[in-house]
Write an enzyme that holds these catalytic residues in place. Sequence first.
Site, PDB file in Angstrom:
ATOM      1  N   ARG A   1       0.774  -0.976  -0.018  1.00 59.62           N
ATOM      2  CA  ARG A   1       0.063   0.044   0.050  1.00 59.62           C
ATOM      3  C   ARG A   1       0.932   1.257   0.102  1.00 59.62           C
ATOM      4  NH1 ARG A   1      -2.646   3.074   4.960  1.00 59.62           N
ATOM      5  NH2 ARG A   1      -3.980   4.471   3.753  1.00 59.62           N
TER       6      ARG A   1
ATOM      7  N   HIS B   1      -7.008   7.485   0.463  1.00 59.64           N
ATOM      8  CA  HIS B   1      -8.009   6.238   0.803  1.00 59.64           C
ATOM      9  C   HIS B   1      -8.724   5.773  -0.524  1.00 59.64           C
ATOM     10  CE1 HIS B   1      -8.375   8.230   4.827  1.00 59.64           C
ATOM     11  NE2 HIS B   1      -7.669   7.271   5.218  1.00 59.64           N
TER      12      HIS B   1
ATOM     13  N   ARG C   1      -4.972  14.525  13.160  1.00 59.74           N
ATOM     14  CA  ARG C   1      -4.686  15.584  12.301  1.00 59.74           C
ATOM     15  C   ARG C   1      -5.607  16.747  12.363  1.00 59.74           C
ATOM     16  NH1 ARG C   1      -4.012  11.410   7.387  1.00 59.74           N
ATOM     17  NH2 ARG C   1      -4.074   9.946   8.933  1.00 59.74           N
TER      18      ARG C   1
ATOM     19  N   GLU D   1      -8.752  -3.425   3.685  1.00 59.22           N
ATOM     20  CA  GLU D   1      -7.935  -3.049   2.627  1.00 59.22           C
ATOM     21  C   GLU D   1      -7.086  -3.851   2.270  1.00 59.22           C
ATOM     22  OE1 GLU D   1      -5.932   0.357   4.503  1.00 59.22           O
ATOM     23  OE2 GLU D   1      -6.190   1.407   2.368  1.00 59.22           O
TER      24      GLU D   1
END
Length: 445
Positions: free
Chosen positions: A132, A221, A282, A428
């Site tokens: 990834r 994403h 964040r 994922e």
Amino acid sequence: RERRALRHAGPQAGSRQVFAIMFPDLFLDILFTTLKKEMPMRVLVVNAGSSSLKSQLIETDGKVTLMKCLAEKVGTPSAFMNVSFAPDFQKTTYNVADMPVQECLAKLLDILVDDPESPISSLSQIDAIGNRVVAGGEYFTRSVIIDEAVREKLAICEELAPLHNPPADACIDLMREAMPNTPQVAVFDTAFHATMPAKAYMYPLPREYYEKYRIRRYGAHGTSHRYAAQQAANLLGRPLRDLGLITCHLGNGGSITAVNHGKSIDTSMGFTPLEGLMMGTRSGSIDPAIVTYLMRREHKSFDEMDAILNKESGILGVSGVSADMRDVLAAAAAGNELADLAIDMYVYLIQKAIGGYYAAMTRTDAVVMTAGIGENSAELRERIFAGLAHMGMILDHERNDVTGQIGVNRIISIDDSPIKICVVTTDEEVRIARETDNLVGQLHE
Ligand code: ADP
């Protein structure tokens, strides 16, 4: 192997045998492709983050997971790594204190070869590696097999996701050394968003910065948004190309995408994964003038400012409790007002983003919730959709309840809701394994 198969084809092969004798090369090609498709591929998926390493060994044929690994707090003295094998996935915890992410991966390779419970005893039993990679810039609009030229471009992309890309690249290099003959694939979080129009990806800055540095929105994403959209289309029983969907990936990081007729037309993460929603640590979008103001007033360096925005802000920064939504929900329930404020802000920013993407689409059929918070928190979904009923997104409180429903893809709006609300479980690693299988499979075609 294909030659052996041919030798054993036997008299029942009939016309196949005649064909094989007349066109041996063509026959072998077809046979090899067929066998390849039928042979399960074992893919090691590597998902390296700034402070975590997730990995799975997946047999792509039946999407069977053979090994799961999760290392957390990587690079700190309290780092640990859990590894477990099919069928019962009993975790063994290893100490990986102060190891950088690629050393954790090296340790995992040793465990894979040495552990008697491991389904493999040699690294040669791994057919491919799927990595990834968060940011692919303008270089990569789809997944790619990693060769020398790709590796060079990956290095250039590092500054686009300084927390995420360097550890992923370090793992790619380690695997190239450890398993030089095994194909590696990079699956990019940004690739799905390559379809955004310029009006969505350009920033209102002087043009020269786009021309010099390619400063633009890339999003992130992507694999999750693509998968969530497809799963929602399955739930709605309609082709993805006929639908307008707003996909919400709400995990530690968070982003929302407008998926119009199957294509990403806008998304909340930007040049880096810092823009957009408020996240675990964040800040998401803030007035950019705050950055220069703080740097001047507090004499912060660039790196310090980067750390404040990426690691000390968001839910953690506002609540002062934790970056983990479960902790913050518990603190709010116990009367912590700052935790409650953090949740209120989190919910409000998501509501405004959903409203914005509703305006960006030509139609909206469903809002799709996925990732840690989106999938698991009925309470957060209640709070988000309580403010969106007037837009035609009407939650069914019973269907929203998670009891016995964790991991189940489903529609959680009332039957008459003009816009449906779906929950989709994201995986994922399985998606990366399948992309890797597709690309590596094509190598043999
Ligand atoms: P990552 O981005 O690291 O893959 P995840 O998708 O696993 O993150 O999401 C992690 C977030 O999901 C954390 O904030 C965690 O608290 C939250 N989460 C997981 N389960 C629940 C739950 N039942 N209720 C509320 N939040 C949850």
